[in-house]
Design an enzyme around this catalytic site. Structure first.
Site, PDB file in Angstrom:
ATOM      1  CE  LYS A 116       5.794 -13.345  -1.580  1.00 55.32           C
ATOM      2  NZ  LYS A 116       5.832 -13.536  -0.137  1.00 55.32           N
ATOM      3  NE  ARG A 292       0.004  -6.538   5.274  1.00 56.93           N
ATOM      4  CZ  ARG A 292       0.736  -5.601   4.688  1.00 56.93           C
ATOM      5  NH1 ARG A 292       0.270  -4.367   4.638  1.00 56.93           N
ATOM      6  NH2 ARG A 292       1.898  -5.869   4.138  1.00 56.93           N
TER       7      ARG A 292
END
Length: 665
Positions: A116, A292
């Site tokens: 992140k 995804r």
């Protein structure tokens, strides 16, 4: 296009991919663990291969075994679904190295998003708005405390590697930072294997809005609109919808452009989701890219009319995106909720067990069901306890909400406890109806939507009794017709008794309490007395799933079902599902034990022991922490006292109801 695809996942997403492949004429290969030998995805696929034990680390997380099955079965590609290995760059790389196609982004793109901290710096360099914070390499607690104090409170600590709400803590004061950091790091290490964190300014009353993006290997990138996921509990999405009731056309356009820029920044290919946090004034900030397909992708499919799994397959096969940005159309409104085996009254503790009854609404033009289980299947302790995703669509948001309420009323789960009651109350809450929910609301006001602990409503109890009576009479008639003398007087189900008017005793259980009702009459005309009060019933009729009756001169129409073991009724807003017990069955005694023991609420692993023999503890004090079903559970002392014994150690796996700690008498 591919001839055969292996699905490296389980549950409803595996079933979803299998159905799309079947429509496209692609053969499918499923993999399954010992716990999933009879699971739906294994039964639906053209062929299914075992890959190991029940624990994910022994099966669905074993990339080398999955690749071996793909090669032995002759599959050309691997679809990772979501969860497990779907965002694992090493797995994607290994699939490609084995000469197979990974149906998802390249490993290099995943790695850019795997941290992140790195992702935030990259997005900032490409002009994508980010939240102010600290994402540096120096992870010394003292340095992190200094950075936190500099950012200001409230702030959020987030695991730098991972997602799904794991490893996240909101801190509102400097003195609370150290304890929150320790807990966050521990959870991150357990969930993702790494305990690095980043710090971000916490936006008060934020909206969570994500943009579905798609990119092909020919340089084309598009977005398919937004999904709003602001109704959350402990960072887990509860309601997802598209379009967002909050966005203006101008803000929608800007966020879509930012999402496309984010995808281009990491050379993205295939399906992905760019997640943003949005302030009350419309200021938006990049959170992360999920590399995804998302759990909530069906809402995008319903408003666009597109099959995102088909797009994934085509892009992975080297085809260009089927549509350009200007050709993508949106119609109507879609909303999704997830039906879970969990107990909202017990802090949403995940449940497990056999689905003795599973009734769901009929799929149709306005209702879609994505599920990986059917009645009779078992929800195991090893995986996510989701039973089904319920998605509705209509021309606008009010109509979609009405469809959702109707669809939820048709749901019934018997076996493990479920969140159906909670969802029904939630979708009627003014904050949801008016589109004013933010991500922190449910955690602050959960009591407003939790089903109340109350007595069975007398009107619903009477209706349940009538449904049971009508069922019993119909069953008696059916048995008589099948017997040798269908005209025998003993086959008449009118409750008649020699010398007096017939009376039947009906017994139900509600929250452990036995409820008794006395009924006189037959064929839909009854006088009831007992737990529901004195009631007169006329012209009652149970037809399919509906019960029509006149109750005390008031005509009612309710959803209803009854059999020898249970009666279920729903008046459009409230539900009542009651086990039936024998009229002369003895009441079960109270459970053994007392308030001097701390038990495991479900199977799991002890993460931390915070008490020792001889230690004095206060009522409600945290004494152990355990991990189960991908979440960390805090176990607390049931009363003030002195610890007599601790019967579990850190790292130990324990069964449900195991005694972990006892207090002195």
């Amino acid at each position: 296009m591919f001839e055969k695809v292996l699905i490296a996942n389980r549950g409803e997403i595996a079933c979803r991919v299998i159905r799309t492949c079947r429509r496209l004429g692609i053969r499918t290969v499923a993999v399954y663990s010992e716990a999933d030998a009879g699971a739906q995805h294994a039964r639906l696929a053209d062929e299914a291969w075992p890959i190991g034990g029940a624990r994910p680390q022994d099966s669905y997380l074993c990339g080398e075994r999955i690749i071996e099955v793909a090669k032995r079965s002759g599959a050309q590609a691997v679809h990772p679904g979501y969860g497990f290995l779907s965002e694992n760059a090493d797995f994607a790389e290994a699939v490609e190295a084995a000469g197979l196609v990974f149906i998802g982004p390249k490993a290099a793109s995943m790695r850019k998003m795997g941290s992140k901290a790195g992702a935030k710096r990259l997005m900032e360099s490409h002009g994508v708005p980010v939240v102010p914070g600290y994402a540096g390499e120096d992870q010394d607690p003292g340095r992190l405390q200094i950075e936190a104090d500099g950012i200001g409170y409230p702030l959020m600590i987030k695991a730098a590697h991972g997602g799904g709400g794991k490893g996240m803590r909101i801190v509102r004061a400097s003195e609370d930072f150290a304890a929150a950091l320790e807990s966050c790091r521990r959870e991150a290490a357990g969930a993702f294997g790494r305990d690095r964190v980043l710090l971000e300014r916490y936006v008060e009353e934020p909206r969570h809005i994500e943009i579905q993006v798609f990119a092909d290997s020919h340089g084309k990138v598009v977005h398919l609109g937004e999904r709003e996921c602001s109704a959350q509990r402990r960072y887990q999405k509860v309601v997802e919808e598209s379009p967002s009731p909050f966005l203006t056309p101008e803000l929608r356009q800007r966020m879509g452009a930012a999402a496309v820029a984010a995808a281009r920044a990491i050379d993205y290919v295939n399906a992905g989701t760019v997640e943003f946090i949005v302030g009350p004034r419309g200021d938006f900030h990049f959170m992360e890219i999920n590399t995804r397909l998302q759990v909530e992708h069906p809402v995008t499919e319903l408003v666009t009319g597109l099959d995102l799994v088909e797009w994934q397959l085509r892009v992975a096969a080297g085809e260009p995106l089927p549509l350009s940005q200007g050709e993508i159309r949106h119609r109507g409104h879609a909303i999704e909720v997830r039906l879970y085996a969990e107990d909202p009254a017990a802090g949403f503790l995940p449940g497990s067990g056999r689905l003795e009854t599973l009734r769901l609404p009929e799929p149709g033009p306005h209702v879609r069901l994505d599920t990986g289980v059917v009645e009779g299947d078992t929800v195991t302790v090893h995986y996510d306890p989701m039973i089904a995703k319920l998605i509705v669509h209509d021309t606008d948001r009010p109509r979609a909400l009405a469809r959702l309420r109707e669809a939820l009323a048709d749901c019934e789960v018997v076996g493990p406890k479920s969140n159906v009651d909670f969802l029904e109350r939630l979708v009627r809450h003014p904050r949801i109806v008016e589109g004013r929910i933010h991500t922190a609301y449910l955690d602050r006001h959960l009591d407003e939507v939790l089903p109340p602990e109350e007595d069975a409503p007398a009107e619903l109890l009477a209706a349940a009794a009538v449904a049971a009576l009508l069922h019993d009479e119909a069953a008696t008639r059916a048995a008589a017709r099948a017997g040798s003398d269908p005209h025998s007087p003993w086959a008449i189900a009118d409750g008649w008794r020699l010398g007096h008017a017939g009376e039947r005793l009906l017994c139900f259980l509600h929250r452990g309490q036995r409820l008794e009702l006395h009924a006189r009459g037959h064929a839909g005309d009854y006088r009831l007395s007992g737990a529901a009060g004195e009631r007169e019933v006329r012209a009652a009729r149970l037809d399919g799933r509906w019960l029509d009756l006149i109750l005390d001169d008031r005509r009612l129409r309710l959803r209803a079902r009854a059999d020898a073991g249970r009666a279920f009724v729903h008046d459009g807003e409230r539900r009542l599902s009651l086990p039936r017990v024998g009229a002369y069955q003895a009441e079960a005694g109270a459970g053994a034990g007392g308030d001097d023991r701390v038990r495991a609420p479900m199977p799991g692993r002890i993460v931390l022991v915070k008490a020792e023999p001889g230690q004095a503890v206060a009522e409600g004090e945290e004494v152990l922490v355990m991990e189960a079903m991908k979440m960390e559970l805090s176990l607390r002392a049931p009363r003030a006292g002195v610890v007599r014994a601790v019967q579990a150690g850190a790292g130990e796996f324990v069964e449900a109801d195991a005694v972990l700690l006892t207090l002195e008498a």
